[in-house]
Design an enzyme around this catalytic site. Structure first.
Site, PDB file in Angstrom:
ATOM      1  N   ASP A 129     -56.647   2.102-110.976  1.00 32.74           N
ATOM      2  CA  ASP A 129     -56.463   3.423-111.492  1.00 32.74           C
ATOM      3  C   ASP A 129     -55.361   3.956-112.079  1.00 32.74           C
ATOM      4  O   ASP A 129     -55.009   4.545-112.935  1.00 32.74           O
ATOM      5  CB  ASP A 129     -57.163   4.405-110.610  1.00 32.74           C
ATOM      6  N   ASP A 136     -59.827   8.699-106.387  1.00 27.70           N
ATOM      7  CA  ASP A 136     -60.376   9.311-104.994  1.00 27.70           C
ATOM      8  C   ASP A 136     -60.752  10.634-105.381  1.00 27.70           C
ATOM      9  O   ASP A 136     -61.746  10.981-105.094  1.00 27.70           O
ATOM     10  CB  ASP A 136     -59.371   9.189-103.897  1.00 27.70           C
ATOM     11  N   LYS A 185     -51.539   4.533 -95.801  1.00 26.84           N
ATOM     12  CA  LYS A 185     -50.998   4.307 -96.818  1.00 26.84           C
ATOM     13  C   LYS A 185     -49.837   5.356 -96.822  1.00 26.84           C
ATOM     14  O   LYS A 185     -48.717   4.968 -97.265  1.00 26.84           O
ATOM     15  CB  LYS A 185     -51.549   4.479 -98.075  1.00 26.84           C
ATOM     16  N   TYR A 208     -48.979   0.368-100.752  1.00 28.50           N
ATOM     17  CA  TYR A 208     -49.235   0.972-101.730  1.00 28.50           C
ATOM     18  C   TYR A 208     -48.353   1.463-102.869  1.00 28.50           C
ATOM     19  O   TYR A 208     -48.319   1.018-104.028  1.00 28.50           O
ATOM     20  CB  TYR A 208     -50.259   2.311-101.355  1.00 28.50           C
TER      21      TYR A 208
HETATM   22  P1  NG1 Z   1     -57.341   4.847-100.520  1.00 31.07           P
HETATM   23  O1  NG1 Z   1     -56.190   4.501 -99.802  1.00 31.07           O
HETATM   24  O2  NG1 Z   1     -58.629   4.011-100.355  1.00 31.07           O
HETATM   25  O3  NG1 Z   1     -57.918   6.261-100.477  1.00 31.07           O
HETATM   26  C1  NG1 Z   1     -56.255   4.300-102.843  1.00 31.07           C
HETATM   27  C2  NG1 Z   1     -55.771   5.305-103.819  1.00 31.07           C
HETATM   28  C3  NG1 Z   1     -56.657   5.229-105.077  1.00 31.07           C
HETATM   29  C4  NG1 Z   1     -56.717   3.760-105.640  1.00 31.07           C
HETATM   30  C5  NG1 Z   1     -56.932   2.742-104.424  1.00 31.07           C
HETATM   31  C6  NG1 Z   1     -56.931   1.454-104.769  1.00 31.07           C
HETATM   32  C7  NG1 Z   1     -54.843   7.580-103.278  1.00 31.07           C
HETATM   33  C8  NG1 Z   1     -55.105   8.843-102.787  1.00 31.07           C
HETATM   34  N1  NG1 Z   1     -55.853   6.523-103.580  1.00 31.07           N
HETATM   35  O4  NG1 Z   1     -57.242   4.574-101.914  1.00 31.07           O
HETATM   36  O5  NG1 Z   1     -56.175   6.128-106.082  1.00 31.07           O
HETATM   37  O6  NG1 Z   1     -55.519   3.349-106.217  1.00 31.07           O
HETATM   38  O7  NG1 Z   1     -55.960   3.085-103.232  1.00 31.07           O
HETATM   39  O8  NG1 Z   1     -57.954   0.957-105.766  1.00 31.07           O
HETATM   40  O9  NG1 Z   1     -53.566   7.164-103.371  1.00 31.07           O
END
Ligand code: NG1
Length: 535
Positions: free
Chosen positions: A88, A240, A286, A294
């Site tokens: 994303d 998300d 994260k 991340y």
């Molecule tokens: P998680 O950590 O599962 O809520 C995060 C990112 C998403 C996307 C996914 C990997 C945030 C708030 N969420 O999701 O945008 O990058 O990792 O696909 O950073």
């Protein structure tokens, strides 16, 4: 004087709530629904437990704030991502769906104390009180892990959406049912719910004013929530928040970020399967591990894009959210020059030929910028720690995963005609699910965002009859999502209980296991519930 909260008026007869808020058109531009019945939110099977939960929430609200009306309850769900991981923030499409588990915020609006009072049903999160006058320029300290920061992120979002609005006193009770660090987006659901609660409170306090609150669309909420969540220290993408706000019962959502944010509900062509979410119980936070997980991946993919543009003479790339170029920008620039995706992959292999990866000094050379410049631009607001950047593996994952999402969506849109034949349907589901399994492998081998427990759960899923299985969300812990034959779903859950949970966590309670693994259905996104009381 407190009024009663009316959860009645069930209208749903099927297993999913009616899609009354989805008219088949663009799900983005409309407003968050205001509803009066829980049956508009939860499926028939989830309803009894939810009614009980909301009943307890209202009772506790009345205990905490005995002389105050409950003005409304804002709700935003978590999500499970079916496919499209870590792409994303490179602006490629993803395919999540909202789930039943959510964050709800019960709110009294309009006290005279000028305060936001936050209480949480979870005793791990102690009460917090903020003076609204102090919130205008509040700095969130992202280095401190503090639960109310997510609400404050919502305040920041609301103030940027409604710069002229006065936030009224808000006395809140928060109940979150998405396990933190489970890959199901508890943090985004909280930020979206907080933002929605504040915008709704502004409107409730001045219902007849020409307040901008009347004009806040779902899309505004999403875009503001994405930016707000960055105040909590994560360089987040937009998947998300999109799933949480736009969710449509019975549908997955194809979320597009390029050329602009768009969410298209995608119906499933078969009802012969179920999705099962299984939490590894490895907490992946994260906000704590951002610098090595991340946020580092965001830097690696951004730098990979900038280097490709520089080395291949693509010119400056469009910048995402003030941060840097994206691999989507690279693909589009190549497309304009007649180079297709396999061609772009060849370029990636050519430009990033060192299997051991790249030091900062080598990166600076490839980019034609100084190390200091690079550090300042990409690694200061969200600091990262690394030895070598793995540009090739990260870029290949992103490009291949984006192709898998395209295929998955095509398959969902054009189910094979021979559905009546049992074999045809099974073949179709297996093909769909094999994309999910391939996605898991790529997350494990190229993007390095899996862990032993996720690999074990994904393998166990397939050996116990799932058509396919993968980690969902950021990874490094959290949950898997598996596509399983519907008639075997209950048996499948039992097998994983025995072979994963009871084996890895002897003595684990039945309740904990039931919280960790569930059959899930696509649910409604954000909503505001208003009972038969005075708004
Ligand atoms: P998680 O950590 O599962 O809520 C995060 C990112 C998403 C996307 C996914 C990997 C945030 C708030 N969420 O999701 O945008 O990058 O990792 O696909 O950073």
């Amino acid at each position: 004087m407190p009024q009663s909260f009316d959860f009645s008026t069930p209208t749903s007869t099927g297993s999913t709530p009616p899609s009354e808020f989805y008219d088949g058109s663009d799900a983005v531009s409309s407003y968050v629904p205001v509803i009066s019945s829980l049956s508009a939110v939860y499926s028939k099977s989830a309803l009894p437990a939810q009614e009980q939960r909301w009943g307890s929430l209202v009772a506790l609200f009345r205990q905490l704030y005995p002389n105050e009306d409950l003005t409304f309850i804002a709700r935003s769900p978590g999500r499970v991502n079916l496919i499209g991981e870590h792409i994303d923030y490179s602006l490629f499409d993803v395919l999540p769906m909202a789930i039943t588990q959510d964050v709800v915020i019960a709110v009294h609006v309009g006290g005279a104390d000028g305060q936001i009072i936050l209480n949480n049903t979870d005793p791990r999160f102690p009460s917090r009180i903020f003076n609204i006058a102090d919130l205008k320029d509040i700095e969130i300290d992202a280095t401190v892990h503090e639960w109310s920061n997510y609400f404050l992120a919502g305040v920041k979002g609301a103030l940027s959406l409604l710069p002229l609005a006065e936030i009224p006193s808000m006395h809140c009770l928060i109940d979150g049912r998405i396990p933190t660090g489970s890959g199901l987006s508890s943090s985004s659901a909280f930020v979206c719910a907080a933002l929605l609660a504040i915008v709704t409170a502004v409107k409730a306090a001045a219902p007849h004013s020409e307040s901008f609150a009347n004009a806040v669309t779902k899309s505004d909420l999403v875009q503001s929530a994405v930016v707000s969540e960055r105040y909590v220290g994560v360089n987040s993408g937009g998947m998300d928040q999109s799933a949480s706000v736009f969710g449509v019962p019975g549908h997955a959502l194809r979320v597009q970020f390029y050329p602009e944010l768009k969410a298209t509900p995608v119906a499933f062509q078969s009802d012969e399967f179920a999705f099962v979410i299984a939490n590894t119980l490895v907490v992946a936070d994260k906000h704590v591990t951002g610098p090595i997980h991340y946020n580092l991946r965001v830097v690696e993919t951004t730098l990979a894009a900038e280097i490709l543009a520089n080395q291949c003479g693509l010119g400056p790339l469009p910048i995402r959210d003030g941060f840097g170029g994206t691999l989507r920008g690279v693909v589009e620039a190549f497309k304009a020059r007649g180079v297709d995706i396999p061609g772009v992959m060849n370029k990636v292999n050519e430009v990033f030929s060192k299997p051991e990866g790249y030091t900062l000094a080598e990166t600076a050379q490839l980019l034609g910028q100084s190390e200091v410049e690079i550090t300042q631009k990409y690694m200061t607001r969200f600091p990262v720690r690394f030895e070598r950047f793995q540009f090739r593996a990260r870029a290949l994952h992103v490009l291949e995963e984006a192709e898998r999402v395209k295929k998955y969506c095509e398959m969902l849109n054009h189910a094979p005609a021979d559905h009546s034949d049992g074999d045809g349907e099974e073949k179709y589901l297996r093909a769909l699910a094999s994309l999910m399994t391939a996605s898991h492998r790529s997350c494990r081998d190229l993007f390095d965002c899996s862990c032993d427990e996720l690999d074990e759960l994904a393998n166990l899923a397939v050996t116990n009859g799932a058509y396919g299985s993968r980690l969902t969300g950021a990874g490094w812990g959290g949950a898997t999502v598996s596509l399983v034959p519907k008639d075997k779903a209950v048996e499948f859950v039992d097998c994983l209980k025995k072979q994963y949970y009871l084996k890895r966590f002897p003595g684990i309670s039945e309740d904990k296991i039931n919280d960790a693994i569930c059959i899930t259905e696509p649910a409604l996104g954000s909503a505001v519930l208003v009972g038969n009381y005075n708004v």
